[in-house]
Design a protein around this motif. Structure first.
Motif, short mmCIF file in Angstrom:
data_model
loop_
_atom_site.label_atom_id
_atom_site.label_comp_id
_atom_site.label_asym_id
_atom_site.label_seq_id
_atom_site.Cartn_x
_atom_site.Cartn_y
_atom_site.Cartn_z
N LEU A 52 1.49 -0.85 0.50
CA LEU A 52 0.28 -0.06 0.08
C LEU A 52 1.10 1.46 -0.07
O LEU A 52 0.54 2.55 -0.65
CB LEU A 52 -0.51 -0.18 1.41
N GLN A 53 1.84 0.94 1.00
CA GLN A 53 2.73 2.36 0.26
C GLN A 53 3.56 2.92 -0.44
O GLN A 53 3.90 3.80 -0.63
CB GLN A 53 3.17 2.33 1.93
N LYS A 54 4.39 1.45 -1.12
CA LYS A 54 4.78 1.79 -2.28
C LYS A 54 3.49 2.15 -3.43
O LYS A 54 4.23 3.27 -4.60
CB LYS A 54 4.89 0.39 -3.16
N CYS A 55 2.71 2.31 -3.08
CA CYS A 55 1.57 2.34 -4.41
C CYS A 55 0.63 4.10 -3.73
O CYS A 55 -0.25 4.08 -4.08
CB CYS A 55 0.34 1.38 -4.77
N ARG A 56 1.19 4.44 -2.53
CA ARG A 56 1.08 6.03 -1.86
C ARG A 56 -0.32 5.61 -1.60
O ARG A 56 -1.51 6.59 -2.10
CB ARG A 56 1.18 6.40 -3.12
N ILE A 57 -1.09 4.56 -1.44
CA ILE A 57 -2.04 4.41 -0.56
C ILE A 57 -1.84 4.32 1.17
O ILE A 57 -1.42 3.32 1.50
CB ILE A 57 -3.25 3.05 -0.87
N ASP A 58 -3.01 5.16 1.84
CA ASP A 58 -2.43 5.58 3.29
C ASP A 58 -2.92 4.06 3.86
O ASP A 58 -4.42 3.92 4.12
CB ASP A 58 -3.35 6.21 4.35
N PRO A 59 -2.28 3.27 4.67
CA PRO A 59 -2.85 1.60 5.25
C PRO A 59 -3.64 2.37 6.21
O PRO A 59 -4.80 1.33 6.67
CB PRO A 59 -1.05 1.13 5.31
N GLU A 60 -3.71 3.21 7.07
CA GLU A 60 -4.41 4.02 8.52
C GLU A 60 -5.78 4.10 8.09
O GLU A 60 -7.00 2.71 8.02
CB GLU A 60 -3.73 3.94 8.67
N ARG A 61 -5.63 4.22 6.93
CA ARG A 61 -6.92 4.98 5.94
C ARG A 61 -7.81 3.39 5.65
O ARG A 61 -8.77 3.08 5.86
CB ARG A 61 -7.03 6.22 4.82
N VAL A 62 -6.91 2.34 4.71
CA VAL A 62 -7.92 1.42 4.53
C VAL A 62 -8.33 0.65 5.65
O VAL A 62 -9.21 -0.12 5.41
CB VAL A 62 -6.94 0.80 3.40
N ARG A 63 -7.52 0.32 6.57
CA ARG A 63 -7.87 -0.31 7.72
C ARG A 63 -9.48 0.67 8.02
O ARG A 63 -9.95 -0.35 8.63
CB ARG A 63 -7.09 0.21 8.78
N ARG A 64 -9.39 1.77 8.31
CA ARG A 64 -10.53 2.43 9.35
C ARG A 64 -11.58 1.92 8.02
O ARG A 64 -12.65 2.02 8.50
CB ARG A 64 -9.63 3.71 9.34
N ALA A 65 -11.42 2.62 6.97
CA ALA A 65 -12.90 2.96 6.20
C ALA A 65 -12.67 1.88 4.41
O ALA A 65 -13.33 1.88 3.75
CB ALA A 65 -12.99 4.45 5.80
N GLY A 66 -11.51 0.74 4.48
CA GLY A 66 -11.39 0.33 3.18
C GLY A 66 -11.19 0.56 1.90
O GLY A 66 -10.36 2.36 2.15
N ILE A 67 -11.35 0.30 1.28
CA ILE A 67 -10.70 0.95 -0.20
C ILE A 67 -11.28 0.84 -1.14
O ILE A 67 -12.65 0.00 -1.81
CB ILE A 67 -8.92 0.11 -1.05
N LEU A 68 -11.28 1.71 -2.02
CA LEU A 68 -12.32 2.21 -3.13
C LEU A 68 -11.87 1.35 -4.18
O LEU A 68 -10.78 1.38 -4.47
CB LEU A 68 -12.73 3.43 -3.26
#
Length: 88
Positions: A20-36
């Motif tokens: 996720l970090q390599k692709c510039r997606i915040d892992p904490e936000r993914v844990r909290r809200a999921g992924i679009l």
């Protein structure tokens, strides 16, 4: 393939957080809200995949520029991709 060499020909995929970090997606936000779905598409492309996203719709909503993607179309795509794999 994440293009992260581990040992010889082996690749290191690491943790989900690393990807996720390599692709510039915040892992904490993914844990909290999921992924679009758009983020999932971006994540796949970041990992080097060729992706064609198709969203379903009611047949009455489709037209020539935006064809409708039904379950039947999906099944045909699967059969076509397994019989005619894309060339690299």
């Amino acid at each position: 393939d994440p293009n992260v060499v581990w040992k010889g020909p082996w690749r290191w995929y690491g943790s989900e957080e690393m990807i996720l970090q390599k692709c510039r997606i915040d892992p904490e936000r993914v844990r909290r809200a999921g992924i679009l779905m758009e983020e999932f598409l971006s994540l796949a492309r970041c990992q080097g995949l060729r992706v064609d996203m198709k969203r379903p719709c009611a047949p009455s909503q489709g037209d020539v520029l935006n064809p409708c993607h039904t379950l039947s179309n999906f099944r045909k795509d699967i059969i076509n991709s397994t019989m005619n794999p894309p060339s690299s």
